[in-house]
Each structure stands twice: as C-alpha cells, then as structure tokens.
Design an enzyme around this catalytic site. Structure first.
Site, PDB file in Angstrom:
ATOM      1  N   THR A 184       0.851  -1.187   0.000  1.00  0.00           N
ATOM      2  CA  THR A 184       0.000   0.000   0.000  1.00  0.00           C
ATOM      3  C   THR A 184       0.881   1.230   0.000  1.00  0.00           C
ATOM      4  OG1 THR A 184      -1.838  -0.990   1.144  1.00  0.00           O
ATOM      5  CG2 THR A 184      -1.577   1.368   1.443  1.00  0.00           C
ATOM      6  N   ARG A 212     -14.032  -7.742   0.063  1.00  0.00           N
ATOM      7  CA  ARG A 212     -13.348  -7.232   1.271  1.00  0.00           C
ATOM      8  C   ARG A 212     -12.780  -5.826   1.005  1.00  0.00           C
ATOM      9  NH1 ARG A 212      -7.906  -5.376   2.598  1.00  0.00           N
ATOM     10  NH2 ARG A 212      -7.534  -5.839   4.791  1.00  0.00           N
ATOM     11  N   VAL A 213     -12.997  -4.948   1.976  1.00  0.00           N
ATOM     12  CA  VAL A 213     -12.436  -3.599   1.916  1.00  0.00           C
ATOM     13  C   VAL A 213     -11.539  -3.428   3.137  1.00  0.00           C
ATOM     14  CG1 VAL A 213     -13.009  -1.149   2.110  1.00  0.00           C
ATOM     15  CG2 VAL A 213     -14.352  -2.619   0.592  1.00  0.00           C
ATOM     16  N   GLY A 214     -10.361  -2.874   2.938  1.00  0.00           N
ATOM     17  CA  GLY A 214      -9.432  -2.673   4.052  1.00  0.00           C
ATOM     18  C   GLY A 214      -9.535  -1.273   4.628  1.00  0.00           C
ATOM     19  N   ASP A 215      -8.472  -0.874   5.286  1.00  0.00           N
ATOM     20  CA  ASP A 215      -8.444   0.452   5.932  1.00  0.00           C
ATOM     21  C   ASP A 215      -8.165   1.581   4.944  1.00  0.00           C
ATOM     22  OD1 ASP A 215      -5.831  -0.754   5.587  1.00  0.00           O
ATOM     23  OD2 ASP A 215      -5.046   1.051   6.535  1.00  0.00           O
ATOM     24  N   THR A 235      -0.133   1.305   6.711  1.00  0.00           N
ATOM     25  CA  THR A 235       0.021   0.162   5.823  1.00  0.00           C
ATOM     26  C   THR A 235      -0.003  -1.096   6.681  1.00  0.00           C
ATOM     27  OG1 THR A 235       1.474  -0.860   4.182  1.00  0.00           O
ATOM     28  CG2 THR A 235       2.558   0.332   5.951  1.00  0.00           C
ATOM     29  N   GLY A 236      -0.319  -2.216   6.046  1.00  0.00           N
ATOM     30  CA  GLY A 236      -0.362  -3.464   6.794  1.00  0.00           C
ATOM     31  C   GLY A 236      -1.774  -4.028   6.828  1.00  0.00           C
ATOM     32  N   GLY A 238      -5.228  -4.200   7.311  1.00  0.00           N
ATOM     33  CA  GLY A 238      -6.174  -3.111   7.486  1.00  0.00           C
ATOM     34  C   GLY A 238      -7.199  -3.304   8.584  1.00  0.00           C
TER      35      GLY A 238
HETATM   36  C1  SD4 Z   1      -5.301  -3.368   3.423  1.00  0.00           C
HETATM   37  N1  SD4 Z   1      -3.725  -1.853   4.411  1.00  0.00           N
HETATM   38  O1  SD4 Z   1      -6.057  -3.507   2.469  1.00  0.00           O
HETATM   39  C2  SD4 Z   1      -4.048  -2.576   3.208  1.00  0.00           C
HETATM   40  C3  SD4 Z   1      -2.988  -3.498   2.752  1.00  0.00           C
HETATM   41  C4  SD4 Z   1      -1.624  -2.966   2.856  1.00  0.00           C
HETATM   42  O2  SD4 Z   1       0.470  -2.932   2.391  1.00  0.00           O
HETATM   43  O3  SD4 Z   1      -1.305  -2.039   3.502  1.00  0.00           O
HETATM   44  N2  SD4 Z   1      -0.716  -3.498   2.235  1.00  0.00           N
HETATM   45  O4  SD4 Z   1      -5.479  -3.893   4.514  1.00  0.00           O
END
Ligand code: SD4
Length: 322
Positions: A184, A212-215, A235-236, A238
């Site tokens: 991300t 699915r939707v992340g942060d 990032t990471g 979510g």
């Molecule tokens: C998510 N935060 O969709 C994003 C993924 C991500 O580095 O950060 N990847 O959860």
C-alpha cells in the site's frame, strides 16, 4: 491542611501541569521554522512516488496535487503488486482497488472495491470534488469513474494471475508478514504554503475475500489529515487499523503534543493492548506534522518509508514493537 487534602491538591496540580505540558511542547515545535515543502510515503516504492510529488512541491505546487501525482506512480507500475495495475487479485481472480485522498480543508474522497480502473486515487479525488459524497464503492464507483472519462481496462497482469493460480493450489488465506501485505502506498505532503494533504491507494490484502475492503479507503483508519495539526497514513493488515481508527488516533495524539514518532508508537501500543493476536500481523503508521517533522512506528521490523525535502531523498527504517 491534612495530608489527604494535601495529596489531592498536589495530584490535581501535577495532573494539570502534565496536561498543560503536552500542548506547550506542540506549540514550541510549531513555533520553530517549518521544514517545508516535504513529502513522505510508505515503502521503497515511496521513493519514485515522492519524486513525482516533489516536482509539484518544489515549484510551489499544492500538497493535494503532489500526493495525487505521487500515488499515481505505483498505481501505474505493474512491478508494484499490491497497488493499482498489476496488483494481486482477490481469491476469485479479480483485482479490486481501494483509495482515498484528503486535503487541507477537511475535504475527502474515497473509492472502495473498484474494478477495471488503473488510478483509483484520481477517482477518489473526483468523488471529493465532483460529488456531494465522500465514498463510492463497487459498481457505483466504477460507473462514476467511466462517466468522468476514466478508461476501463484489465488490471490483472500475467504475473499477478500466475501468483493467484499458485495460491489456488492451497488456497490458504495467511498473509505473509511484510511480503504479501506490504505494498500500500500512503503519501503525506506539506507544501510551501504550509498546507497538508494525504492519499492512500492499494489493491489490498492479496487473495482477500471478494468484496473485502481494508483500511486504505476509510478516512480515519488508513488516512487522516487535519491541517491544524498533521497527517497520518497506514500500511499493513487493514482490519487492525479499522478496529482502532488508527490514523485519526495518530493525528489526535499529535494534537495533544506527541511528536509524529511518539504518536505512531502509541497507536501501535494501543493495537497491542486491545488486539491480542497483533503479533501475527504487520501494521505501520507514518505521520507528518504541521512543522514538517515526521515519524513512524510499526509492529514487525521491516517497514521503511521514503522522505523527500530540500535536503534530498532518503529511505528510513521505522522502529518496531517486536
Ligand atoms: C489493506 N492496508 O487492504 C491494506 C494493505 C496494505 O500494504 O497495507 N498493504 O489492509
């Protein structure tokens, strides 16, 4: 005065002094000459993104234009496999994208679960500027993008498709820390006028459930900007940022006097206190304050970020909890 009353008096006074110290620290930092313009962004691909942003910032351009220009670089790069074109698909083989953008006037725009459009960050900006809404998702977001003149295209590259077919052999959903979940881009800028903006764009967790939707497209979770105080992105994994509204928290901590790095560390600590399984995941926060100070913190070692300012370009390793 009896000792109990005295104790109460001094604890009250101590509390007031501690509370007063935080805003004072923030004020003294804000009083110093700001380091501007500056742009910072997540991971190695933040380097080329920052260069595109810097082209705008170094000419006196607006932070909003800079973060959009920066975010578009990894979106278009098929080698970056969790942003935009060339991103890993979901478990059904579909590339679905999430992005948002926020300016210095609290305006924001966001798209989630968007398919077939290479530059979700620019669609998010159109949502912000051309509609009365903040967020469009799925088919509605896609239709809006087409109405705005974006071209539909197949975003699944042969390389991403091959990775998905490999994954299908076992079809286990187990994100690999810092490998599958690390692309991300969150990008934050402070322009020469002293205004802040941010953007965040991703294809999300690799091989996620369809829908699915992340942060990343969620204002407050994956990005937050308050032009009085600072900006934060993440990032990471979510789900952890959504559960704790992580980026809003980082900005609020800076409002109360935490440095960008202290604020990111406290947001990671809060995740660790509240979410017992946090050790299995990566989360990295990145923050920039109104004076151009920046900082970061993450759960697992391995998260880095890119900085570009008058002193040039550099990569910095974030501190980690584990
Ligand atoms: C998510 N935060 O969709 C994003 C993924 C991500 O580095 O950060 N990847 O959860």
């Amino acid at each position: 005065m009896n000792s109990k009353r005295q104790f109460l008096k001094y604890s009250l006074l101590g509390g007031l002094l501690t509370q007063a110290a935080a805003p004072l620290r923030a004020m003294s930092r804000r009083g110093a000459k700001a380091n501007k313009p500056i742009v910072i962004s997540t991971w190695n691909h933040g380097g080329p993104a920052n260069e595109a942003a810097w082209e705008q910032l170094s000419r006196g351009g607006r932070a909003l234009d800079a973060v959009e220009a920066g975010a578009r670089v990894p979106e278009a790069d098929p080698a970056v496999m969790t942003v935009g074109y060339g991103g890993f698909p979901d478990r059904e083989g579909k590339v679905t994208l999430d992005a948002c953008i926020m300016d210095e006037k609290q305006n924001c725009g966001s798209v989630a679960f968007l398919q077939d459009i290479r530059h979700p960050v620019s669609v998010a900006r159109k949502v912000m500027e051309e509609t009365p809404h903040v967020m469009l998702v799925g088919e509605g977001a896609r239709r809006f993008a087409l109405e705005q003149g974006f071209r539909p295209e197949n975003l699944l590259t042969p390389k991403a498709e091959a990775a998905w077919r490999d994954w299908l052999q076992e079809a286990r959903y187990q994100p690999v820390i810092n490998i599958e979940n690390h692309d991300t881009i969150g990008i934050l800028a402070l322009d020469s006028a002293g205004d802040l903006s941010g953007a965040c764009t991703t294809s999300g967790a690799a091989f996620k459930m369809h829908g699915r939707v992340g942060d990343s497209p969620i204002i407050g979770a994956g990005l937050y900007v308050d032009n009085e105080v600072g900006a934060a992105t993440a990032t990471g994994m979510g789900e952890l940022m959504i559960k704790t509204v992580g980026c809003h928290q980082v900005v609020e901590l800076m409002r109360h006097g935490y440095s960008p790095e202290e604020a990111c560390r406290e947001a990671v600590e809060r995740i660790a206190r509240k979410l017992p399984d946090y050790r299995q995941f990566q989360v990295g926060f990145l923050a920039l304050d109104k004076a151009g100070n920046y900082g970061s913190h993450c759960i697992q070692p391995g998260f880095n970020f890119a900085v570009r300012d008058q002193d040039g370009a550099r990569m910095i390793d974030a501190g980690s909890k584990l």
